[in-house]
Scaffold this motif. Structure first.
Motif, short mmCIF file in Angstrom:
data_model
loop_
_atom_site.label_atom_id
_atom_site.label_comp_id
_atom_site.label_asym_id
_atom_site.label_seq_id
_atom_site.Cartn_x
_atom_site.Cartn_y
_atom_site.Cartn_z
N THR A 1 35.60 -9.68 -17.04
CA THR A 1 36.77 -8.46 -16.35
C THR A 1 37.23 -7.18 -17.07
N ILE A 2 37.69 -8.15 -18.14
CA ILE A 2 37.88 -7.05 -19.23
C ILE A 2 36.53 -5.65 -18.73
N THR A 3 35.10 -6.08 -19.66
CA THR A 3 34.68 -5.74 -19.83
C THR A 3 34.41 -4.97 -18.60
N ALA A 4 33.73 -5.11 -17.73
CA ALA A 4 33.74 -4.99 -15.58
C ALA A 4 34.72 -3.23 -15.78
N CYS A 5 36.07 -3.83 -16.39
CA CYS A 5 36.81 -2.59 -16.04
C CYS A 5 37.09 -1.80 -16.51
N GLN A 6 36.45 -1.03 -18.37
CA GLN A 6 36.11 -1.09 -18.82
C GLN A 6 34.28 0.26 -18.28
N ALA A 7 33.51 -0.63 -17.89
CA ALA A 7 32.53 0.03 -17.94
C ALA A 7 32.96 1.15 -16.46
N GLY A 8 34.02 0.91 -15.55
CA GLY A 8 34.20 0.96 -14.24
C GLY A 8 34.80 2.48 -14.66
N ILE A 9 36.22 2.30 -15.88
CA ILE A 9 36.37 3.92 -16.97
C ILE A 9 35.68 4.26 -16.99
N CYS A 10 34.65 3.86 -17.52
CA CYS A 10 33.89 5.10 -18.46
C CYS A 10 32.73 5.74 -17.12
N TYR A 11 32.83 4.52 -16.35
CA TYR A 11 31.68 5.84 -15.36
C TYR A 11 32.24 6.81 -14.71
#
Length: 99
Positions: free
Chosen positions: A72-82
């Motif tokens: 979940t943390i990784t997905a949120c960070q990937a979304g923010i980076c996107y």
């Protein structure tokens, strides 16, 4: 920008070291690093190193709750980076002269 890059390198290096240290402590049946602290390191920007540490050390792979939080943390960070990259890239494309 360079401060952010240096920060991400540092937090990821620290996270990978802590995952390795925790695995070593687990093998020696010593006092461990709390899961909450490992997840905080991931949330502070070390999620890629946390995933890499799980893969390299085979660490925390059976813990479903830990895995769910880490992904979940990784997905949120990937979304923010996107969002950041797409916004910056859109601004760059608007500045480019039309062919």
């Amino acid at each position: 920008m360079w401060i952010a890059v240096i920060y991400l390198w540092a937090i990821n290096a620290l996270t990978l070291l802590i995952f390795g240290w925790d695995k070593l402590r687990a093998r020696r049946r010593k006092r461990r690093v709390p899961e909450r602290r490992l997840l905080w390191l991931a949330a502070l920007g070390g999620s890629l190193a946390a995933l890499l540490g799980r893969w390299i050390f085979g660490h925390k792979t059976r813990k479903r709750g830990f895995s769910a939080w880490l992904y979940t943390i990784t997905a949120c960070q990937a979304g923010i980076c996107y969002l950041i990259i797409s916004r910056d890239l859109g601004a760059l494309l608007q500045l480019a002269p039309a062919p």
